[in-house]
Design a protein around this motif. Structure first.
Motif, mmCIF file in Angstrom:
data_model
loop_
_atom_site.group_PDB
_atom_site.id
_atom_site.type_symbol
_atom_site.label_atom_id
_atom_site.label_comp_id
_atom_site.label_asym_id
_atom_site.label_seq_id
_atom_site.Cartn_x
_atom_site.Cartn_y
_atom_site.Cartn_z
ATOM 1 N N TRP A 119 0.426 -1.592 0.186
ATOM 2 C CA TRP A 119 0.097 0.068 0.175
ATOM 3 C C TRP A 119 0.823 1.265 0.068
ATOM 4 N N HIS A 120 0.574 1.987 -1.040
ATOM 5 C CA HIS A 120 1.250 3.491 -1.105
ATOM 6 C C HIS A 120 1.083 3.994 -1.993
ATOM 7 N N ALA A 121 1.027 5.555 -1.924
ATOM 8 C CA ALA A 121 0.738 6.841 -3.086
ATOM 9 C C ALA A 121 1.315 6.759 -4.133
ATOM 10 N N ASP A 122 1.102 7.172 -4.974
ATOM 11 C CA ASP A 122 2.648 8.043 -5.496
ATOM 12 C C ASP A 122 2.524 9.388 -5.002
ATOM 13 N N ASP A 123 2.548 9.800 -4.042
ATOM 14 C CA ASP A 123 3.068 11.531 -3.984
ATOM 15 C C ASP A 123 3.855 12.027 -3.196
ATOM 16 N N LEU A 178 -4.812 4.913 -2.053
ATOM 17 C CA LEU A 178 -3.301 4.278 -2.095
ATOM 18 C C LEU A 178 -3.895 3.216 -2.528
ATOM 19 N N HIS A 179 -2.253 2.702 -3.182
ATOM 20 C CA HIS A 179 -3.112 1.264 -4.118
ATOM 21 C C HIS A 179 -2.014 0.301 -3.681
ATOM 22 N N LYS A 180 -1.777 -0.754 -4.113
ATOM 23 C CA LYS A 180 -1.130 -2.132 -4.117
ATOM 24 C C LYS A 180 -1.224 -3.372 -4.995
ATOM 25 N N PHE A 196 4.406 5.996 -16.247
ATOM 26 C CA PHE A 196 4.805 7.667 -16.225
ATOM 27 C C PHE A 196 4.605 8.373 -15.163
ATOM 28 N N ARG A 197 5.647 9.571 -15.491
ATOM 29 C CA ARG A 197 5.072 10.264 -14.288
ATOM 30 C C ARG A 197 6.677 12.112 -14.508
ATOM 31 N N LEU A 198 5.468 13.111 -14.109
ATOM 32 C CA LEU A 198 6.122 14.257 -14.590
ATOM 33 C C LEU A 198 6.557 15.187 -13.053
HETATM 34 MN MN LIG Z 1 2.073 3.409 -7.146
#
Ligand SMILES: [Mn+2]
Ligand SMILES: O=C(O)CCC(=O)C(=O)O
Length: 203
Positions: A119-123, A178-180, A196-198
């Motif tokens: 579990w995490h967020a891309d934050d 959150l996602h996993k 893909f991220r900015l």
């Molecule tokens: Mn992620």
């Protein structure tokens, strides 16, 4: 729960989130060619720090993108590799289908069902307040779970990320959810995921 939007996109209705899913974004030929090419990425198994303990991540990863796009999580400062031709072409195609800009990609290789991401967020700060993350899946289908950070009345979201599919998370998604990718005892083959991220604050 899902409705056609336009082109190949489906929206996934969900409070406090913006989710779009395109099941067959890659043709099966391009999918297979990419799987072969991506085997040669500069895969590495990071050591992360959780609650003061150093542990190996249960997956391999590799970070590609523009040279200034520095990125780190859980105490790891990921070294950046310059774009490969395949990744750069994918970035361009995803940019034109999502109307979003990306300057980097985190590649994950799940070797089998015992590899996962918890579990995490891309934050992270360098992704900005409302990041758009475009997530391309190849190889074995795997379960992708989402849970709201505070609202216990909302059920978990469960998606199977199919090979060749593109999932775009944007707006407030990372702030509230959150996602996993859970481990599985099913016999599953390898899966590659490209997010893909900015990165906004480069240095
Ligand atoms: Mn992620
Ligand atoms: O493998 C996936 O689909 C998700 C990967 C992920 O959440 C990440 O790299 O931040």
């Amino acid at each position: 729960m899902q409705s056609e939007l336009f082109g190949g996109w489906q929206t996934i209705d969900c409070p406090d989130a913006e989710l779009r899913y395109w099941p067959n974004w890659l043709s099966s030929n391009r999918h297979d060619q990419l799987v072969k090419a991506l085997e040669h990425l500069n895969w590495d198994q990071s050591v992360i720090t959780i609650a003061g303990r150093k542990v190996l991540t249960p997956r391999l990863n590799a970070w590609y993108g523009d040279q200034y796009a520095r990125y780190g999580y859980s105490g790891v400062d990921m070294p950046i590799n310059p774009w490969t031709d395949e990744l750069e072409q994918l970035r361009d195609d995803i940019q034109s289908d999502t109307a979003c800009k990306f300057n980097s990609v985190l590649a994950n290789l799940y070797r089998d069902g015992s590899d996962s991401v918890d579990w995490h967020a891309d934050d992270e700060d360098e992704l900005g307040k409302f990041p758009t993350i475009a997530s391309l899946s190849l190889g074995a289908p795997r379960k992708f779970l989402m849970r709201h950070r505070t609202r216990r009345d909302l059920a978990k979201i469960e998606l199977i990320l199919e090979p060749g599919s593109l999932l775009v998370m944007s707006g407030p998604t990372q702030k509230y959810w959150l996602h996993k990718i859970p481990k599985t005892k099913e016999p599953v083959g390898a899966r590659i995921n490209l997010t893909f991220r900015l990165i906004i604050q480069g240095n």
